[in-house]
Design a protein around this motif. Structure first.
Motif, PDB file in Angstrom:
ATOM      1  N   LYS A 195       1.231  14.333  39.423  1.00  0.00           N
ATOM      2  CA  LYS A 195       0.601  13.342  40.294  1.00  0.00           C
ATOM      3  C   LYS A 195      -0.692  12.854  39.643  1.00  0.00           C
ATOM      4  CE  LYS A 195       2.398  14.586  44.770  1.00  0.00           C
ATOM      5  NZ  LYS A 195       3.002  15.918  44.767  1.00  0.00           N
ATOM      6  N   PRO A 196      -1.071  11.585  39.867  1.00  0.00           N
ATOM      7  CA  PRO A 196      -2.281  11.043  39.235  1.00  0.00           C
ATOM      8  C   PRO A 196      -3.560  11.783  39.617  1.00  0.00           C
ATOM      9  CG  PRO A 196      -1.093   9.344  40.466  1.00  0.00           C
ATOM     10  CD  PRO A 196      -0.331  10.593  40.654  1.00  0.00           C
ATOM     11  N   GLN A 197      -3.551  12.460  40.772  1.00  0.00           N
ATOM     12  CA  GLN A 197      -4.761  13.176  41.197  1.00  0.00           C
ATOM     13  C   GLN A 197      -5.133  14.263  40.194  1.00  0.00           C
ATOM     14  OE1 GLN A 197      -2.187  12.508  43.244  1.00  0.00           O
ATOM     15  NE2 GLN A 197      -3.039  11.375  44.963  1.00  0.00           N
ATOM     16  N   LEU A 198      -4.137  14.809  39.492  1.00  0.00           N
ATOM     17  CA  LEU A 198      -4.409  15.886  38.525  1.00  0.00           C
ATOM     18  C   LEU A 198      -5.240  15.354  37.343  1.00  0.00           C
ATOM     19  CD1 LEU A 198      -1.776  18.500  37.319  1.00  0.00           C
ATOM     20  CD2 LEU A 198      -3.416  17.510  35.766  1.00  0.00           C
ATOM     21  N   PRO A 199      -4.757  14.361  36.578  1.00  0.00           N
ATOM     22  CA  PRO A 199      -5.628  13.860  35.509  1.00  0.00           C
ATOM     23  C   PRO A 199      -6.941  13.279  36.033  1.00  0.00           C
ATOM     24  CG  PRO A 199      -3.613  12.524  35.682  1.00  0.00           C
ATOM     25  CD  PRO A 199      -3.417  13.735  36.540  1.00  0.00           C
ATOM     26  N   HIS A 200      -6.901  12.659  37.229  1.00  0.00           N
ATOM     27  CA  HIS A 200      -8.119  12.056  37.784  1.00  0.00           C
ATOM     28  C   HIS A 200      -9.249  13.087  37.860  1.00  0.00           C
ATOM     29  CE1 HIS A 200     -10.229   8.956  40.212  1.00  0.00           C
ATOM     30  NE2 HIS A 200     -10.923  10.035  40.567  1.00  0.00           N
ATOM     31  N   PHE A 201      -8.912  14.281  38.350  1.00  0.00           N
ATOM     32  CA  PHE A 201      -9.907  15.346  38.532  1.00  0.00           C
ATOM     33  C   PHE A 201     -10.608  15.664  37.208  1.00  0.00           C
ATOM     34  CE2 PHE A 201     -10.869  19.929  38.674  1.00  0.00           C
ATOM     35  CZ  PHE A 201     -11.682  19.978  39.796  1.00  0.00           C
ATOM     36  N   PHE A 202      -9.831  15.849  36.143  1.00  0.00           N
ATOM     37  CA  PHE A 202     -10.430  16.224  34.851  1.00  0.00           C
ATOM     38  C   PHE A 202     -11.160  15.040  34.215  1.00  0.00           C
ATOM     39  CE2 PHE A 202      -7.186  19.378  35.674  1.00  0.00           C
ATOM     40  CZ  PHE A 202      -7.912  20.539  35.485  1.00  0.00           C
ATOM     41  N   ILE A 203     -10.581  13.845  34.350  1.00  0.00           N
ATOM     42  CA  ILE A 203     -11.227  12.661  33.760  1.00  0.00           C
ATOM     43  C   ILE A 203     -12.586  12.430  34.434  1.00  0.00           C
ATOM     44  CG2 ILE A 203     -11.035  10.153  33.402  1.00  0.00           C
ATOM     45  CD1 ILE A 203      -7.929  10.575  33.433  1.00  0.00           C
ATOM     46  N   GLU A 204     -12.607  12.620  35.751  1.00  0.00           N
ATOM     47  CA  GLU A 204     -13.843  12.379  36.494  1.00  0.00           C
ATOM     48  C   GLU A 204     -14.978  13.286  36.013  1.00  0.00           C
ATOM     49  OE1 GLU A 204     -13.432  12.654  40.750  1.00  0.00           O
ATOM     50  OE2 GLU A 204     -15.538  12.118  41.050  1.00  0.00           O
ATOM     51  N   TYR A 205     -14.673  14.563  35.801  1.00  0.00           N
ATOM     52  CA  TYR A 205     -15.758  15.503  35.481  1.00  0.00           C
ATOM     53  C   TYR A 205     -16.002  15.689  33.987  1.00  0.00           C
ATOM     54  CZ  TYR A 205     -15.788  16.359  40.389  1.00  0.00           C
ATOM     55  OH  TYR A 205     -15.896  16.164  41.730  1.00  0.00           O
ATOM     56  N   LEU A 206     -14.981  15.444  33.160  1.00  0.00           N
ATOM     57  CA  LEU A 206     -15.126  15.803  31.741  1.00  0.00           C
ATOM     58  C   LEU A 206     -15.264  14.605  30.799  1.00  0.00           C
ATOM     59  CD1 LEU A 206     -12.587  18.782  31.626  1.00  0.00           C
ATOM     60  CD2 LEU A 206     -15.073  18.871  31.899  1.00  0.00           C
ATOM     61  N   THR A 207     -15.349  13.403  31.369  1.00  0.00           N
ATOM     62  CA  THR A 207     -15.525  12.221  30.514  1.00  0.00           C
ATOM     63  C   THR A 207     -16.472  11.234  31.179  1.00  0.00           C
ATOM     64  OG1 THR A 207     -13.754  10.890  31.514  1.00  0.00           O
ATOM     65  CG2 THR A 207     -13.103  12.353  29.741  1.00  0.00           C
ATOM     66  N   ARG A 208     -16.936  10.307  30.381  1.00  0.00           N
ATOM     67  CA  ARG A 208     -17.699   9.175  30.919  1.00  0.00           C
ATOM     68  C   ARG A 208     -16.999   7.902  30.475  1.00  0.00           C
ATOM     69  NH1 ARG A 208     -22.150  12.739  29.411  1.00  0.00           N
ATOM     70  NH2 ARG A 208     -22.984  13.506  31.371  1.00  0.00           N
ATOM     71  N   GLU A 209     -17.457   6.765  31.008  1.00  0.00           N
ATOM     72  CA  GLU A 209     -16.855   5.472  30.658  1.00  0.00           C
ATOM     73  C   GLU A 209     -16.759   5.303  29.151  1.00  0.00           C
ATOM     74  OE1 GLU A 209     -18.637   2.010  32.468  1.00  0.00           O
ATOM     75  OE2 GLU A 209     -18.408   2.974  34.430  1.00  0.00           O
ATOM     76  N   ASN A 210     -15.650   4.730  28.704  1.00  0.00           N
ATOM     77  CA  ASN A 210     -15.378   4.440  27.283  1.00  0.00           C
ATOM     78  C   ASN A 210     -15.033   5.658  26.438  1.00  0.00           C
ATOM     79  OD1 ASN A 210     -15.768   1.708  27.718  1.00  0.00           O
ATOM     80  ND2 ASN A 210     -17.977   1.931  27.458  1.00  0.00           N
ATOM     81  N   ASP A 211     -15.142   6.879  26.980  1.00  0.00           N
ATOM     82  CA  ASP A 211     -14.655   8.046  26.241  1.00  0.00           C
ATOM     83  C   ASP A 211     -13.149   7.898  26.045  1.00  0.00           C
ATOM     84  OD1 ASP A 211     -16.954   9.483  25.868  1.00  0.00           O
ATOM     85  OD2 ASP A 211     -16.730  10.717  27.670  1.00  0.00           O
ATOM     86  N   LYS A 212     -12.627   8.593  25.021  1.00  0.00           N
ATOM     87  CA  LYS A 212     -11.189   8.474  24.735  1.00  0.00           C
ATOM     88  C   LYS A 212     -10.409   9.598  25.425  1.00  0.00           C
ATOM     89  CE  LYS A 212     -10.382   6.107  20.891  1.00  0.00           C
ATOM     90  NZ  LYS A 212     -10.541   5.913  19.478  1.00  0.00           N
ATOM     91  N   VAL A 213      -9.391   9.201  26.191  1.00  0.00           N
ATOM     92  CA  VAL A 213      -8.538  10.163  26.907  1.00  0.00           C
ATOM     93  C   VAL A 213      -7.133  10.079  26.300  1.00  0.00           C
ATOM     94  CG1 VAL A 213      -7.516  10.727  29.157  1.00  0.00           C
ATOM     95  CG2 VAL A 213      -9.897   9.978  29.028  1.00  0.00           C
ATOM     96  N   TYR A 214      -6.516  11.235  26.093  1.00  0.00           N
ATOM     97  CA  TYR A 214      -5.242  11.290  25.355  1.00  0.00           C
ATOM     98  C   TYR A 214      -4.216  12.134  26.114  1.00  0.00           C
ATOM     99  CZ  TYR A 214      -2.135  12.824  21.480  1.00  0.00           C
ATOM    100  OH  TYR A 214      -1.056  13.117  20.689  1.00  0.00           O
ATOM    101  N   ASP A 215      -2.947  11.744  25.997  1.00  0.00           N
ATOM    102  CA  ASP A 215      -1.857  12.604  26.461  1.00  0.00           C
ATOM    103  C   ASP A 215      -0.765  12.621  25.385  1.00  0.00           C
ATOM    104  OD1 ASP A 215       0.163  13.986  27.643  1.00  0.00           O
ATOM    105  OD2 ASP A 215       0.064  12.971  29.577  1.00  0.00           O
TER     106      ASP A 215
END
Ligand code: SAM
Length: 417
Positions: free
Chosen positions: A68-88
């Motif tokens: 579910k999108p809530q799972l990545p949302h949680f980690f993205i919210e706390y462990l990144t800031r705008e423009n950081d690179k997120v990968y799967d």
């Protein structure tokens, strides 16, 4: 564990402090587990729920074993800031990258299954409904067109002619280099609507859309259910599904997604060898790998591959299908080594391992040593427990069944070199 939240504004606090504070705030249980010769904290709680935050309509493309999108949302919210690179590296339908796109992060998606980018990339370039309708109307529908294989057990002849016309139109546009975002959107929705278990699909009643049965099994289903395929208007079905997918999309989101999708990358490499990704470039990976289940890629995807002129047997050879824990661990160690290479110093990997396997294998305990051996520090295991009440009706009596959905995530950090 202190439930008191820090007074320093969230944006200014170190990533991990922000995350751990949130975890401590919501925690119901913490225990220490022994893994890789270390004691690792395992936090259990309801850290994110579907109720707290409704997922965006654009996510609603089904894919086997998606999270579910809530799972990545949680980690993205706390462990990144705008423009950081997120990968799967095992991107599937693209849940992590799409959510990251909504959150103004840069994205890289990778999945060895070519259907993955075909189902995720077009959602970064959502069409307007009017232009979609116009394009659907412009596709030449050739009467009596039939597939080179027998599909009569799935589709009414008129539906089959529409599907083949659409397939040929999309292939021609692709080959001539004229294929655009609207064509790719149509390809995605049509691929998703080919077969399924309701009138919202092109086929007669069959298995849900991530699976497809063989022609023989479908003949048996038809006999058992006393059904013959009736005509389904493929363009109306594509339009209706698109309307649902696009129902929450705002003008700002449209611009944002186009920008992130345009700058983003959609790779089809083996997750152990992603040469196109620069070393030390990823702030956060959120992923769930293929598990120990035996999946029959060809059986599940033959029809989708046929529609898109993809070689199902070729992909099947490349997809990781480990039958034993030892084989699985060997592949995942290769994945962790590659993740270590691409992760920025002080960057994170959130590795989802699902629930307990066969009631006895705690995959989290097996994953910790793999990440540590590759060079990461293990921060802890996070178990999100979501309680739900399901109302089922048995013999006319409403039954309130209580259940729990849980996700286990092992969190790693690459320490400074
Ligand atoms: C559990 S699914 C990921 C689902 C994803 N989290 C989502 O929300 O859709 C695992 C994915 O790994 C992909 N895969 C399997 N073996 C792979 C490999 N060696 N390299 C890259 N991707 C692989 C599969 O195609 C599948 O899409």
């Amino acid at each position: 564990m202190s439930p008191i939240k820090s007074k320093i504004p969230k944006e200014e606090r170190p990533y991990l402090d922000r995350l751990l504070d949130e975890i401590r705030y919501r925690i119901s249980k913490v225990e220490d587990i022994d893994a890789a010769g270390q004691s690792i904290p395992r936090y259990t709680g309801e850290f994110w729920t579907s109720k707290q935050r409704q997922a965006h309509s654009l996510h609603e493309i089904s894919y086997r074993a998606c999270f579910k999108p809530q799972l990545p949302h949680f980690f993205i919210e706390y462990l990144t800031r705008e423009n950081d690179k997120v990968y799967d590296p095992f991107s599937g339908r693209g849940t992590t990258v799409l959510e990251a796109g909504f959150m103004e992060r840069n994205i890289i998606a990778n999945d060895i299954n070519p259907l993955s980018s075909l189902l995720s990339k077009p959602r970064f370039f959502p069409p307007l409904l009017e232009e979609l309708m116009k394009r659907l109307d412009s596709i030449p529908m050739i009467e009596n067109e039939d597939a080179e294989i027998d599909l009569s057990m799935f589709f009414h002849p008129k539906t089959e002619a529409e599907i083949v016309s659409m397939k040929n139109y999309l292939a021609a546009r692709h080959e001539s280099g004229e294929e655009d975002d609207i064509d790719r959107w149509i390809r995605m929705v049509a691929t998703n609507r080919l077969t399924g278990h309701s009138k919202g699909f092109f086929s007669v009643y069959t298995l849900p859309p991530n699976q497809a049965v063989s022609a023989d099994s479908q003949r048996k289903i038809n006999l058992r259910m006393k059904q013959t395929p009736e005509h389904r208007d493929t363009r109306v079905i594509i339009y209706k599904k698109s309307r649902t997918l696009l129902s929450n999309v705002t003008t700002e989101e449209r611009a944002l997604l186009q920008q992130t999708g345009g700058n983003g990358r959609f790779l089809t490499s083996d997750a152990r060898e992603t040469k196109a990704i620069a070393a030390d470039s990823i702030q956060l990976t959120v992923t769930s790998p293929p598990f120990l289940d035996v999946v029959d890629y060809v059986q599940d995807n033959w029809l989708r591959c046929w529609f898109n002129d993809l070689d199902a047997a070729e992909t099947s050879k490349k997809i990781t299908m480990a039958r034993t824990l030892e084989d699985w661990s060997a592949v995942m160690f290769g994945v962790f080594r590659e993740l270590y290479r691409v992760t920025k110093p002080r960057g994170f990997v959130a590795f989802e391992v699902g629930e307990v396997r066969n009631k006895k294998i705690n995959l989290d305990e097996h994953v910790v040593p793999l990440g540590v051996k590759a060079g990461f520090k293990c921060i802890g295991v996070i178990i999100n427990e979501q309680h739900f009440t399901k109302t089922s009706n048995i013999w006319g009596i409403d039954n309130n069944e209580k259940g729990t959905n849980s996700n286990r995530i092992v969190l790693f950090r690459k320490e400074k070199k």
